[in-house]
Design a protein around this motif. Structure first.
Motif, short mmCIF file in Angstrom:
data_model
loop_
_atom_site.label_atom_id
_atom_site.label_comp_id
_atom_site.label_asym_id
_atom_site.label_seq_id
_atom_site.Cartn_x
_atom_site.Cartn_y
_atom_site.Cartn_z
N THR A 83 0.61 -1.45 -0.03
CA THR A 83 0.24 -0.49 -0.27
C THR A 83 0.77 0.98 0.37
O THR A 83 2.15 1.66 0.70
CB THR A 83 -0.79 -0.06 1.60
N LEU A 92 -0.22 5.79 2.48
CA LEU A 92 -1.61 5.92 3.39
C LEU A 92 -1.13 7.56 4.36
O LEU A 92 -0.16 7.65 4.86
CB LEU A 92 -1.31 4.61 4.05
N ARG A 93 -2.20 8.10 4.22
CA ARG A 93 -2.47 9.11 4.72
C ARG A 93 -3.06 9.46 6.27
O ARG A 93 -4.12 8.42 6.73
CB ARG A 93 -3.04 10.44 4.33
N SER A 94 -2.35 9.62 7.56
CA SER A 94 -2.77 8.83 8.87
C SER A 94 -1.90 9.95 9.67
O SER A 94 -0.58 10.46 8.81
CB SER A 94 -2.65 7.76 9.62
N ALA A 111 -2.72 4.95 11.91
CA ALA A 111 -1.75 4.29 10.79
C ALA A 111 -2.39 3.16 10.96
O ALA A 111 -2.56 2.01 9.66
CB ALA A 111 -0.71 4.38 10.64
N ARG A 132 -6.14 2.15 9.53
CA ARG A 132 -5.94 2.24 7.73
C ARG A 132 -5.25 0.66 7.53
O ARG A 132 -5.66 0.56 6.67
CB ARG A 132 -4.82 3.37 7.50
N VAL A 133 -3.83 0.28 7.98
CA VAL A 133 -3.96 -0.80 7.83
C VAL A 133 -4.82 -1.84 7.93
O VAL A 133 -4.76 -3.09 7.37
CB VAL A 133 -2.57 -1.22 8.45
N ARG A 142 -7.15 -2.39 5.01
CA ARG A 142 -6.65 -3.00 4.12
C ARG A 142 -6.87 -3.75 4.19
O ARG A 142 -7.07 -5.25 3.47
CB ARG A 142 -5.08 -2.01 3.97
N THR A 158 3.02 -1.26 3.61
CA THR A 158 2.56 0.37 4.01
C THR A 158 3.71 1.17 3.96
O THR A 158 3.67 1.43 5.28
CB THR A 158 1.47 0.18 4.65
N LEU A 215 3.78 5.14 4.36
CA LEU A 215 3.14 6.38 4.82
C LEU A 215 3.30 7.65 4.19
O LEU A 215 4.38 8.06 3.45
CB LEU A 215 2.65 6.67 6.28
#
Length: 161
Positions: free
Chosen positions: A17, A20-22, A28, A31-32, A35, A85, A87
Motif C-alpha cells: 500500500t 497512506l495518509r494518517s 496508521a 488504516r492498515v 486494508r 505500507t 505512509l
C-alpha cells in the motif's frame, strides 16, 4: 496485486500500500487493518486492530530507521501475510532511535505455525538493517518489487547500516 514470498522457509502472501495518509501511529494501524481485512474477509478490522495494539503495548515494534513492524498471530488466517505500507507522512512511533516511522511492515502469522513465524519475523528484522532492503521496501510499488530484497543467500552483508 498480492504475491507469495518466502522468508526463512515460510511463504507469505504480500500486499503493498502506498501513500497512506494518517496523523498518528494508531490511525496508521486503523488504516492498515482496514486494508488487510479487505484482502482477508475472515479478519475483522476492529479485532485485528485490538490484537496489533495489544502486542504494541508489550513493547514498541519499531525496528529503527523509520520502520514499524506490527505483528500478530491469528487463528483466522490460513497462511502468513505481510502488508507493506508506505505512509504519506512519518508518524511518531515511540522508536528507540526517535526516528518517525514512514514504513509499516505488518506481519500476521497463522496459529498453526508460530515457531516458523517467529523465525521469519526475526529474519525480517535482521534484513531490515541492510540499507538496500529498506530502500526496496520504501520504493516498492508492487509486492514483486520486494521479492528479491529478502533473499538472505543473495545478500551482501557489508551494506548493513
Amino acid at each position: 496485486m498480492v504475491i507469495d514470498m518466502k522468508i526463512a522457509g515460510l511463504f507469505f502472501e504480500v500486499d503493498v500500500t502506498r501513500d497512506l495518509r494518517s496523523t498518528s501511529k494508531r490511525a496508521a494501524f486503523v488504516r492498515v487493518t482496514e486494508r488487510i481485512s479487505q484482502i482477508h474477509s475472515r479478519l475483522n478490522p476492529d479485532e485485528l486492530l485490538d490484537e496489533l495494539w495489544e502486542r504494541e503495548k508489550l513493547g514498541v515494534t519499531a525496528l529503527g530507521f523509520g520502520i514499524g513492524c506490527p505483528h500478530s498471530i491469528s487463528d483466522k488466517i490460513s497462511y502468513p501475510f505481510m502488508n507493506i505500507t508506505q505512509l504519506a507522512r512519518p508518524v511518531d512511533y515511540g522508536a528507540q532511535d526517535a526516528v518517525p516511522v514512514d514504513l509499516l511492515v505488518c506481519l500476521l502469522g497463522p496459529a498453526r505455525c508460530v515457531p516458523q513465524f517467529r523465525i521469519a519475523l526475526s529474519t525480517l528484522c535482521l534484513r531490515m538493517r541492510d540499507a538496500r532492503v529498506r530502500a526496496a521496501f520504501r520504493h516498492a510499488q508492487l509486492a514483486i518489487d520486494v521479492h528479491g530484497a529478502l533473499d538472505v543467500n543473495a545478500s551482501h552483508r557489508r551494506n548493513i547500516a
